[in-house]
Motif scaffolding. Structure first.
Motif, PDB file in Angstrom:
ATOM      1  N   ALA A 202     -40.941   6.514   3.937  1.00 28.26           N
ATOM      2  CA  ALA A 202     -39.887   7.061   4.639  1.00 28.26           C
ATOM      3  C   ALA A 202     -38.531   6.588   4.306  1.00 28.26           C
ATOM      4  CB  ALA A 202     -40.100   7.242   6.060  1.00 28.26           C
ATOM      5  N   PRO A 203     -38.049   7.094   3.067  1.00 29.03           N
ATOM      6  CA  PRO A 203     -36.884   6.668   2.629  1.00 29.03           C
ATOM      7  C   PRO A 203     -35.706   7.043   3.284  1.00 29.03           C
ATOM      8  CG  PRO A 203     -37.606   8.000   0.927  1.00 29.03           C
ATOM      9  CD  PRO A 203     -38.588   7.846   1.941  1.00 29.03           C
ATOM     10  N   ASP A 204     -35.528   8.292   3.912  1.00 28.19           N
ATOM     11  CA  ASP A 204     -34.782   8.707   4.366  1.00 28.19           C
ATOM     12  C   ASP A 204     -34.475   8.046   6.123  1.00 28.19           C
ATOM     13  OD1 ASP A 204     -33.844  10.388   2.459  1.00 28.19           O
ATOM     14  OD2 ASP A 204     -34.897  12.142   3.582  1.00 28.19           O
ATOM     15  N   TRP A 205     -35.531   7.677   6.599  1.00 29.18           N
ATOM     16  CA  TRP A 205     -35.592   7.125   7.633  1.00 29.18           C
ATOM     17  C   TRP A 205     -34.920   5.742   7.629  1.00 29.18           C
ATOM     18  CZ3 TRP A 205     -37.215   2.533  10.157  1.00 29.18           C
ATOM     19  CH2 TRP A 205     -37.277   2.637  11.508  1.00 29.18           C
ATOM     20  N   VAL A 206     -35.310   4.987   6.796  1.00 25.42           N
ATOM     21  CA  VAL A 206     -34.826   3.540   6.389  1.00 25.42           C
ATOM     22  C   VAL A 206     -33.342   3.547   6.128  1.00 25.42           C
ATOM     23  CG1 VAL A 206     -35.003   1.619   5.006  1.00 25.42           C
ATOM     24  CG2 VAL A 206     -36.985   2.603   5.605  1.00 25.42           C
ATOM     25  N   ARG A 207     -33.010   4.593   5.296  1.00 24.99           N
ATOM     26  CA  ARG A 207     -31.317   4.714   5.114  1.00 24.99           C
ATOM     27  C   ARG A 207     -30.774   5.047   6.388  1.00 24.99           C
ATOM     28  NH1 ARG A 207     -33.055   8.330   0.769  1.00 24.99           N
ATOM     29  NH2 ARG A 207     -32.866   7.328  -1.134  1.00 24.99           N
ATOM     30  N   SER A 208     -31.073   5.751   7.158  1.00 25.54           N
ATOM     31  CA  SER A 208     -30.528   6.065   8.554  1.00 25.54           C
ATOM     32  C   SER A 208     -30.509   4.868   9.387  1.00 25.54           C
ATOM     33  CB  SER A 208     -31.268   7.253   9.277  1.00 25.54           C
ATOM     34  OG  SER A 208     -31.006   8.491   8.765  1.00 25.54           O
ATOM     35  N   PHE A 209     -31.632   3.853   9.364  1.00 24.42           N
ATOM     36  CA  PHE A 209     -31.615   3.008  10.301  1.00 24.42           C
ATOM     37  C   PHE A 209     -30.735   1.843  10.026  1.00 24.42           C
ATOM     38  CE2 PHE A 209     -33.057  -1.330  11.296  1.00 24.42           C
ATOM     39  CZ  PHE A 209     -33.724  -1.175  12.670  1.00 24.42           C
ATOM     40  N   VAL A 210     -30.680   1.754   8.615  1.00 19.74           N
ATOM     41  CA  VAL A 210     -29.675   0.603   7.877  1.00 19.74           C
ATOM     42  C   VAL A 210     -28.280   1.145   8.438  1.00 19.74           C
ATOM     43  CG1 VAL A 210     -28.610  -0.208   5.803  1.00 19.74           C
ATOM     44  CG2 VAL A 210     -31.162  -0.147   6.059  1.00 19.74           C
ATOM     45  N   ASP A 211     -27.833   2.385   8.225  1.00 18.47           N
ATOM     46  CA  ASP A 211     -26.754   2.743   8.529  1.00 18.47           C
ATOM     47  C   ASP A 211     -26.265   2.934  10.058  1.00 18.47           C
ATOM     48  OD1 ASP A 211     -26.121   3.650   5.830  1.00 18.47           O
ATOM     49  OD2 ASP A 211     -26.710   5.891   6.371  1.00 18.47           O
ATOM     50  N   ASP A 212     -27.339   2.895  10.667  1.00 17.41           N
ATOM     51  CA  ASP A 212     -27.059   2.852  12.324  1.00 17.41           C
ATOM     52  C   ASP A 212     -27.073   1.491  13.052  1.00 17.41           C
ATOM     53  OD1 ASP A 212     -27.077   5.551  12.426  1.00 17.41           O
ATOM     54  OD2 ASP A 212     -29.401   5.886  12.895  1.00 17.41           O
ATOM     55  N   PRO A 214     -25.166  -1.610  11.603  1.00 15.05           N
ATOM     56  CA  PRO A 214     -24.346  -2.408  10.724  1.00 15.05           C
ATOM     57  C   PRO A 214     -24.417  -3.913  10.816  1.00 15.05           C
ATOM     58  CG  PRO A 214     -23.041  -1.344  12.460  1.00 15.05           C
ATOM     59  CD  PRO A 214     -24.492  -0.795  12.564  1.00 15.05           C
ATOM     60  N   GLY A 215     -25.123  -4.459  12.008  1.00 12.81           N
ATOM     61  CA  GLY A 215     -24.950  -5.899  12.058  1.00 12.81           C
ATOM     62  C   GLY A 215     -26.056  -6.432  11.206  1.00 12.81           C
ATOM     63  N   LEU A 216     -26.831  -5.869  10.671  1.00 14.93           N
ATOM     64  CA  LEU A 216     -27.987  -6.114   9.541  1.00 14.93           C
ATOM     65  C   LEU A 216     -27.338  -7.161   8.768  1.00 14.93           C
ATOM     66  CD1 LEU A 216     -30.033  -3.053   8.762  1.00 14.93           C
ATOM     67  CD2 LEU A 216     -31.010  -5.102  10.058  1.00 14.93           C
ATOM     68  N   SER A 217     -28.001  -8.387   8.656  1.00 19.21           N
ATOM     69  CA  SER A 217     -27.769  -9.417   7.559  1.00 19.21           C
ATOM     70  C   SER A 217     -27.546  -8.777   6.165  1.00 19.21           C
ATOM     71  CB  SER A 217     -28.241 -10.497   7.566  1.00 19.21           C
ATOM     72  OG  SER A 217     -29.892 -10.187   7.035  1.00 19.21           O
ATOM     73  N   GLY A 218     -26.725  -9.077   5.185  1.00 17.67           N
ATOM     74  CA  GLY A 218     -26.720  -8.857   3.869  1.00 17.67           C
ATOM     75  C   GLY A 218     -28.206  -9.079   3.283  1.00 17.67           C
ATOM     76  N   LEU A 219     -28.899  -9.884   3.520  1.00 17.09           N
ATOM     77  CA  LEU A 219     -30.295 -10.133   2.800  1.00 17.09           C
ATOM     78  C   LEU A 219     -31.057  -8.929   3.496  1.00 17.09           C
ATOM     79  CD1 LEU A 219     -32.780 -11.557   1.663  1.00 17.09           C
ATOM     80  CD2 LEU A 219     -32.683 -12.994   4.033  1.00 17.09           C
ATOM     81  N   SER A 220     -31.178  -8.767   4.861  1.00 21.41           N
ATOM     82  CA  SER A 220     -32.000  -7.542   5.456  1.00 21.41           C
ATOM     83  C   SER A 220     -31.577  -6.450   4.796  1.00 21.41           C
ATOM     84  CB  SER A 220     -31.935  -7.525   6.917  1.00 21.41           C
ATOM     85  OG  SER A 220     -32.412  -8.797   7.571  1.00 21.41           O
ATOM     86  N   ARG A 221     -30.285  -5.910   4.610  1.00 17.50           N
ATOM     87  CA  ARG A 221     -30.039  -4.843   4.064  1.00 17.50           C
ATOM     88  C   ARG A 221     -30.357  -4.637   2.593  1.00 17.50           C
ATOM     89  NH1 ARG A 221     -25.773  -1.480   5.424  1.00 17.50           N
ATOM     90  NH2 ARG A 221     -25.444  -2.759   7.356  1.00 17.50           N
ATOM     91  N   ARG A 222     -30.008  -5.637   1.716  1.00 13.92           N
ATOM     92  CA  ARG A 222     -30.633  -5.510   0.344  1.00 13.92           C
ATOM     93  C   ARG A 222     -32.027  -5.149   0.197  1.00 13.92           C
ATOM     94  NH1 ARG A 222     -26.886  -9.761   0.183  1.00 13.92           N
ATOM     95  NH2 ARG A 222     -28.799 -11.320   0.036  1.00 13.92           N
ATOM     96  N   GLU A 223     -32.820  -6.058   0.863  1.00 14.17           N
ATOM     97  CA  GLU A 223     -34.347  -6.002   0.863  1.00 14.17           C
ATOM     98  C   GLU A 223     -34.721  -4.526   1.418  1.00 14.17           C
ATOM     99  OE1 GLU A 223     -36.800  -8.390  -0.083  1.00 14.17           O
ATOM    100  OE2 GLU A 223     -35.321  -9.027  -1.224  1.00 14.17           O
ATOM    101  N   ALA A 224     -34.063  -4.062   2.276  1.00 13.88           N
ATOM    102  CA  ALA A 224     -34.314  -2.882   2.928  1.00 13.88           C
ATOM    103  C   ALA A 224     -34.281  -1.734   1.960  1.00 13.88           C
ATOM    104  CB  ALA A 224     -33.648  -2.418   4.181  1.00 13.88           C
ATOM    105  N   LEU A 225     -33.029  -1.712   1.105  1.00 12.82           N
ATOM    106  CA  LEU A 225     -32.765  -0.596   0.331  1.00 12.82           C
ATOM    107  C   LEU A 225     -32.884  -0.799  -1.097  1.00 12.82           C
ATOM    108  CD1 LEU A 225     -29.277  -0.130   1.855  1.00 12.82           C
ATOM    109  CD2 LEU A 225     -31.206   1.346   2.395  1.00 12.82           C
ATOM    110  N   LYS A 226     -33.850  -1.996  -1.549  1.00 11.04           N
ATOM    111  CA  LYS A 226     -34.091  -2.418  -2.641  1.00 11.04           C
ATOM    112  C   LYS A 226     -34.432  -1.224  -4.002  1.00 11.04           C
ATOM    113  CE  LYS A 226     -36.169  -6.218  -4.956  1.00 11.04           C
ATOM    114  NZ  LYS A 226     -37.159  -7.575  -4.786  1.00 11.04           N
ATOM    115  N   HIS A 227     -35.330  -0.337  -3.366  1.00 11.39           N
ATOM    116  CA  HIS A 227     -35.737   0.456  -4.131  1.00 11.39           C
ATOM    117  C   HIS A 227     -35.427   1.894  -3.720  1.00 11.39           C
ATOM    118  CE1 HIS A 227     -38.424  -2.551  -5.701  1.00 11.39           C
ATOM    119  NE2 HIS A 227     -38.859  -2.923  -4.760  1.00 11.39           N
ATOM    120  N   ILE A 228     -34.423   2.222  -2.847  1.00 14.32           N
ATOM    121  CA  ILE A 228     -33.957   3.511  -2.754  1.00 14.32           C
ATOM    122  C   ILE A 228     -32.478   3.801  -2.877  1.00 14.32           C
ATOM    123  CG2 ILE A 228     -36.250   3.964  -1.052  1.00 14.32           C
ATOM    124  CD1 ILE A 228     -34.259   3.235   1.414  1.00 14.32           C
ATOM    125  N   GLY A 229     -31.696   2.460  -2.962  1.00 16.02           N
ATOM    126  CA  GLY A 229     -30.479   2.710  -3.058  1.00 16.02           C
ATOM    127  C   GLY A 229     -29.669   2.709  -2.128  1.00 16.02           C
TER     128      GLY A 229
END
Length: 229
Positions: A202-212, A214-229
């Motif tokens: 569910a790439p769209d769900w993950v993108r929305s989660f990351v957008d919602d 903003p306090g996610l660490s850089g590490l968590s954010r990079r890993e989450a979006l690694k293959h979906i941009g």
């Protein structure tokens, strides 16, 4: 509970026969382990367990649980703990993988307190039990997400890795959110891993989660979006 001492000793004796003292120090150093290693690589350990477990059948769930815990609690080498984890997931005892085993795995998670133990137990023991018994196990996972113990919290975050369409996104969200502000590497990495894995489904769900969030660490954010941009 009465453990099968014969099985425990057969595993220990087999690991002792396969020991390679020349490899053991490097393995211990890599894993930063207080327990010493025998120097037995995973393929050798797996072959040994396959043979030993074929020769020793545990008769009931009580003996099964007791034997896993006996091997775990009395381990003098790290490979004995690995063997306890392997035994806990052996296909011959799949029918006993239910909420009654969660306290056994919780003890191993808290006592093991390192990724090589915890990740296997979280994803391949707790995860399947959660999916088969959501009503009973979800409250436990939610409690772990807010626990003071790092490894209970990591387990809550990553236990749905591999679940794909069976992922409970409400649970995933509620497991991640209490850890977002934490500086601990294993929580930040676990968040990224859990999101990266679910992004395959569910790439769209993950993108929305990351957008919602903003306090996610850089590490968590990079890993989450690694293959979906």
């Amino acid at each position: 509970m009465s453990a099968d001492e014969t099985l425990v000793e057969a595993i220990r004796a087999g690991l002792a026969r396969l020991a390679d003292p020349a490899k053991a120090p490097a393995m211990q150093a890599y894993m930063k382990s207080a327990l010493p290693f025998r120097g037995v690589a995973k393929p050798q350990r797996s072959a040994l367990l396959k043979q030993v477990l074929a020769d020793h059948t545990l008769p009931d769930r009580v003996t099964f649980s007791a034997t896993v815990l006996k091997l775990w609690r009395t381990a003098e080498f790290r490979e004995e703990r690995y063997a306890a984890i392997d035994l806990s997931g052996h296909r011959a005892y799949r029918r006993w993988q239910d909420p009654e085993l969660v306290p056994v795995y919780e003890e191993m998670i808290v006592n093991g307190a390192w990724w090589d133990h915890v990740d296997e137990l979280a994803i391949h023991r707790i995860g399947p039990i959660l999916r088969a018994h959501r009503a009973r196990v979800t409250p436990t996972v939610l409690a772990w997400a807010n626990d003071s113990d790092l490894w209970r919290r990591r387990t809550a975050i990553i236990c749905q890795v591999g679940a794909r369409e069976d992922t409970d996104t409400d649970l995933l969200t509620r497991a991640i959110e209490p850890a977002i502000a934490e500086p601990e590497f294993f929580l930040r990495k676990g968040i990224g891993w859990a999101l990266r894995d679910y992004a395959k489904t569910a790439p769209d769900w993950v993108r929305s989660f990351v957008d919602d969030h903003p306090g996610l660490s850089g590490l968590s954010r990079r890993e989450a979006l690694k293959h979906i941009g």
